[in-house]
Design an enzyme around this catalytic site. Structure first.
Site, PDB file in Angstrom:
ATOM      1  N   CYS A 175     -69.065  24.039   6.675  1.00 48.50           N
ATOM      2  CA  CYS A 175     -69.899  24.208   5.480  1.00 48.50           C
ATOM      3  C   CYS A 175     -71.282  24.743   5.822  1.00 48.50           C
ATOM      4  O   CYS A 175     -71.953  25.332   4.973  1.00 48.50           O
ATOM      5  CB  CYS A 175     -70.015  22.881   4.740  1.00 48.50           C
ATOM      6  SG  CYS A 175     -70.689  21.534   5.741  1.00 48.50           S
ATOM      7  N   PRO A 216     -71.446  14.101  15.133  1.00 47.75           N
ATOM      8  CA  PRO A 216     -70.274  14.176  16.014  1.00 47.75           C
ATOM      9  C   PRO A 216     -69.135  15.042  15.488  1.00 47.75           C
ATOM     10  O   PRO A 216     -68.281  15.467  16.254  1.00 47.75           O
ATOM     11  CB  PRO A 216     -69.832  12.716  16.104  1.00 47.75           C
ATOM     12  CG  PRO A 216     -70.260  12.101  14.801  1.00 47.75           C
ATOM     13  CD  PRO A 216     -71.524  12.819  14.414  1.00 47.75           C
TER      14      PRO A 216
END
Length: 426
Positions: free
Chosen positions: A50, A111
């Site tokens: 995104c 992460p």
């Protein structure tokens, strides 16, 4: 052929442009499979999230990669060129390592990006557009990311509300697998909290929302990880005692969890401790709840303070991580140079073996002809020395004639070191 990293991210392009050049996995696999037959650009990995779309490729020029990205998404190449960043060879390797380690993310140290990069490599491998050299670079980037995350604190502090609630639960309760948590409201904030807790491995998530449709939607998203139960909103109070952790974010103008509700729940739990997190403004939970023994109550301001402190710690840890990445890049580039030189070294050794064999045959023939063996050995030694040192002598003369004196100086210094090591007894 060079290694290029080219793309756009949240810093260089608007959401609209990022949407236009984003790839879903199915489309990306089809495009890369078709690219397998391409004669010019067929060694590449595309990372699309995104916040970024990046192409990592072995190519003759960055323009080839840019043209592919523009043409594939039907975007004017000149327009796209104003928003892309380009890295080549060492800089490209460094960028990939920083991306995989979370050092280039919107949320520093997040992460998820490592998994996304690994997925991108897997898609490219399935499409058979990844060479051995490109694969080695990515595998080394994964190694670097693992080192960064295990040896620095860049990803160890909660810097989002959802993650902060999950980490807070771990601090209060030592075994997440024994926890039952309740989401009071299924909006965006609690959606993130629920997903973090599900990934953490809690036993059960209860969802209590005014509208059942949104509760069912959240339940579907996490049901593959955790047992889920939907609670009717009017029954909220009577189910409080079942929850070890309660996260509330309703947007209501009135408190939905009262002091009395929690006091009754505590008694039903035989006073086992509870963690209540109030993410709502105005508050959902009566502040007096905090006075009850065994109850931990945290509000938005409490969590925001923790997040700001943790973000500062991540930034400090990122400095250490950047140094580590630079060192690992240097190691990789050095190893690649050694590998590149391996062919030349092998060829020189083979040539030496051929010279040795010919000289040995000549020496054996002379000895069989009753020539003096000592003289033959002396001649053999002299001829081999001349043959082996002749190429080195030519290179030394050329280095001495070069306009840059550092070449011959480097050779002389290293020769001295080599000679000293050879003189030492073994």
């Amino acid at each position: 052929m060079s290694f290029f990293a080219l793309g756009v991210n949240h810093q260089t392009a608007s959401v609209e442009l990022r949407e236009r050049i984003a790839f879903n996995p199915e489309r990306l696999k089809d495009l890369l499979t078709a690219q397998n037959d391409h004669q010019i650009l067929n060694d590449m990995v595309v990372v699309s999230t995104c916040n970024r779309t990046e192409v990592y490729a072995m190519a003759e020029s960055a323009d080839m990669v840019l043209d592919w990205l523009a043409e594939t998404n039907n975007i004017d190449v000149k327009h796209l060129s104003n928003h892309v960043y380009r890295y080549e060879n060492t800089d490209a390797v460094s960028h990939l390592m920083r991306v995989a380690s979370g050092l280039d993310s919107l949320m520093l140290g997040e992460p998820q990006i490592l998994g996304q990069v690994k997925t991108a490599l897997s898609i490219a491998k399935d499409a058979e557009v990844v060479s051995q050299n490109l694969n080695k670079i990515f595998e080394y980037a994964f190694y670097a990311a693992k080192r960064v995350r295990s040896e620095t604190a860049v990803g160890s502090h909660a810097v989002s509300m959802g993650y902060a609630v999950a980490q807070l639960s771990l601090q209060v309760f030592s075994k997440p697998e024994d926890l039952t948590v309740m989401m009071v409201a299924a909006g965006e904030m609690n959606n993130l909290v629920a997903k973090h807790l599900a990934e953490m491995g809690v036993a059960k998530v209860m969802i209590c929302n005014r509208g059942r449709e949104r509760a069912e939607q959240l339940a579907q998203e996490i049901a593959h990880r955790v047992d889920v139960e939907i609670i009717p909103f009017p029954d909220l109070a009577q189910h409080l005692h079942r929850a070890d952790v309660i996260s509330s974010c309703t947007g209501s103008l009135h408190q939905v969890i009262s002091y009395t509700d929690v006091k009754v729940a505590l008694k039903q739990r035989r006073y086992q401790q509870m963690l209540l997190v109030d993410l709502a403004v105005p508050r959902d939970i009566d502040p007096k709840v905090e006075s009850l023994d065994g109850v931990y109550l945290y509000g938005v301001d409490d969590l925001q303070t923790v997040i700001e402190e943790n973000l500062a710690q991540r930034r400090q840890a990122a400095v250490e991580a950047e140094v580590m990445v630079n060192q690992l890049v240097t190691q990789l580039v050095t190893q690649q140079k050694i590998n590149d030189a391996a062919g030349t070294i092998h060829a020189y050794r083979e040539q030496g073996e051929q010279w040795s064999q010919r000289e040995l045959e000549l020496a054996m023939s002379r000895i069989q002809s009753n020539e003096d063996a000592i003289q033959v050995l002396k001649d053999f030694s002299h001829r081999m020395t001349q043959k082996l040192l002749h190429p080195t002598s030519i290179l030394l003369r050329q280095a001495a004639q070069d306009e840059d004196p550092s070449h011959i100086e480097w050779i002389q210094e290293n020769f001295i070191d080599i000679f000293e090591k050879q003189r030492k007894p073994r």
